[in-house]
Design an enzyme around this catalytic site. Structure first.
Site, PDB file in Angstrom:
ATOM      1  N   LYS A   1       0.872  -1.197   0.022  1.00  0.00           N
ATOM      2  CA  LYS A   1      -0.029  -0.023   0.071  1.00  0.00           C
ATOM      3  C   LYS A   1       0.940   1.247   0.000  1.00  0.00           C
ATOM      4  O   LYS A   1       1.110   1.935   1.104  1.00  0.00           O
ATOM      5  CB  LYS A   1      -0.992  -0.026   1.203  1.00  0.00           C
ATOM      6  CG  LYS A   1      -2.039  -0.782   1.002  1.00  0.00           C
ATOM      7  CD  LYS A   1      -3.140  -0.881   2.090  1.00  0.00           C
ATOM      8  CE  LYS A   1      -3.948   0.197   2.279  1.00  0.00           C
ATOM      9  NZ  LYS A   1      -5.100   0.248   1.303  1.00  0.00           N
TER      10      LYS A   1
HETATM   11  C1  LIG Z   1      -6.538  -1.102  -4.161  1.00  0.00           C
HETATM   12  C2  LIG Z   1      -7.069  -1.754  -3.072  1.00  0.00           C
HETATM   13  N1  LIG Z   1      -7.406  -2.991  -3.344  1.00  0.00           N
HETATM   14  C3  LIG Z   1      -7.949  -3.856  -2.182  1.00  0.00           C
HETATM   15  C4  LIG Z   1      -8.340  -3.446  -0.891  1.00  0.00           C
HETATM   16  C5  LIG Z   1      -8.980  -4.327   0.343  1.00  0.00           C
HETATM   17  O1  LIG Z   1      -8.030  -4.338   1.054  1.00  0.00           O
HETATM   18  P1  LIG Z   1      -8.347  -4.538   2.604  1.00  0.00           P
HETATM   19  O2  LIG Z   1      -9.451  -5.418   2.511  1.00  0.00           O
HETATM   20  O3  LIG Z   1      -7.009  -5.214   3.219  1.00  0.00           O
HETATM   21  O4  LIG Z   1      -8.891  -3.348   3.126  1.00  0.00           O
HETATM   22  C6  LIG Z   1      -7.925  -1.988  -0.850  1.00  0.00           C
HETATM   23  C7  LIG Z   1      -7.756  -1.348   0.806  1.00  0.00           C
HETATM   24  O5  LIG Z   1      -7.031  -1.366   1.373  1.00  0.00           O
HETATM   25  C8  LIG Z   1      -7.160  -1.236  -1.780  1.00  0.00           C
HETATM   26  O6  LIG Z   1      -6.702   0.005  -1.479  1.00  0.00           O
END
Ligand SMILES: Cc1ncc(COP(=O)(O)O)c(C=O)c1O
Length: 322
Positions: free
Chosen positions: A159
């Site tokens: 991230k």
């Molecule tokens: C691009 C992206 N995909 C998927 C997710 C979903 O991830 P999570 O379930 O860990 O929040 C997120 C959010 O964090 C994201 O920014």
């Protein structure tokens, strides 16, 4: 949206909200060199509980490793404790949690390892990321004209703040076109994910989701896969085409901010019967039970803020991520 709290945790201390400011020449602002997490804390019968705290903090450390920060002053236990302390100090029964590790000093020669990362943790009340009615009624999405990152252009397991320019481009386009969310294709043309959520489809009673290589490995995605299998559903990770979404019985997305939300219309095609379907509903219910402490898996997934004895944070300790 009111992003407000009493304190923000900055490099080992809780700082009053108004005083938690950064200098204009913070390199992270200029080059997008930071890594972050989005975590939720839920109001439960045993007080505020953070959902899958350990996994989120581990992903934060992994993101630091991917971007190339070589040393962090804190490891998983210290950051987890700092998150609990920040939630407790701000006295929200329920909140969104945003830890950020950012290049605070140096690195002007476009390297991560020559700069110094700082760490901050903010919390705020954030109820309905995709709108008040999204949970019950679902939302409308379109396929973005922007492609999701190629796996050797930006690192999809991390991230990284700079990665999110891609999400901002796509979501801005979708909202301006009158949709609620954007679905991005990977460079091969298969469905990747949404701007802040992973995606699933349901067809003939089976659940399908794209493979993890080109997408963020969502922690909610992992929970949804586990909960679906627990409900007796088969879950298949496989490349998915755009038109496989159009002809699905149900489509839904998962993410920390959005939670589990049905997509009822994609590119002006009605999905299934045009409202949340029964499979999505049962998964959404299981997820809501899990995050609020009413599911057998809650014990493993919830970290109760008030039950943890606070340890003083070891400011001098260093954690190698290289
Ligand atoms: C691009 C992206 N995909 C998927 C997710 C979903 O991830 P999570 O379930 O860990 O929040 C997120 C959010 O964090 C994201 O920014």
């Amino acid at each position: 949206m009111n992003i407000q709290s009493k304190y923000i945790w900055l490099n080992g201390e809780l700082v009053e909200f108004e005083k938690a400011t950064l200098h204009f020449l913070t390199p992270a602002l200029h080059y997008g060199i930071g890594v972050f997490e989005g975590i939720r804390c839920y109001d439960t019968e045993n007080g505020p509980a953070v959902f899958r705290l350990k996994e989120h903090v581990q992903r934060l450390i992994n993101s630091s490793k991917v971007i190339g920060f070589q040393e962090l002053p804190y490891g998983v236990p210290e950051l987890s404790e700092a998150i609990r302390q920040t939630v407790a100090a701000n006295e929200f029964p329920e909140c969104y949690i945003r830890p950020l590790i950012y290049l605070a000093d140096g690195g002007w020669n476009l390297t991560a390892h020559t700069g110094k990362p700082s760490i901050g943790i903010a919390v705020w009340e954030w109820k309905n990321y995709l709108g008040e009615e999204a949970l019950a009624k679902g939302i409308r999405a379109n396929i973005a004209s922007y492609t999701r990152h190629h796996v050797n252009v930006m690192m999809t397991k991390a991230k990284i703040t700079g990665n999110y320019a891609n999400s901002v481009l796509a979501k801005t386009e979708s909202v301006r076109l009158g949709f609620d969310e954007a679905i991005l294709l990977d460079p091969q043309g298969y469905i990747a994910e949404c701007t802040g959520e992973n995606i699933f489809l349901v067809r003939n009673g089976k659940v399908f989701t794209p493979p993890s290589a080109p997408i963020l490995e969502g922690i909610t995605r992992d929970a949804i896969i586990t909960l679906s299998r627990d409900l007796g559903l088969e879950v298949v990770e496989t490349p998915i085409s755009r038109d496989q979404l159009y002809i699905a019985d149900e489509v839904f997305v998962s993410g920390t901010a959005a939670e589990c939300i049905a997509l009822c219309e994609i590119d002006h095609r009605v999905i299934g019967v045009g409202k949340m379907g029964p499979v999505t509903q049962s998964i959404q219910q299981a997820f809501q039970a899990a995050v609020r402490g009413f599911h057998p898996l809650s014990a493993a997934w919830l970290d109760y803020v008030n039950q943890v004895v606070s340890q003083p944070i070891q400011i001098s300790q260093t954690t190698s991520v290289a």
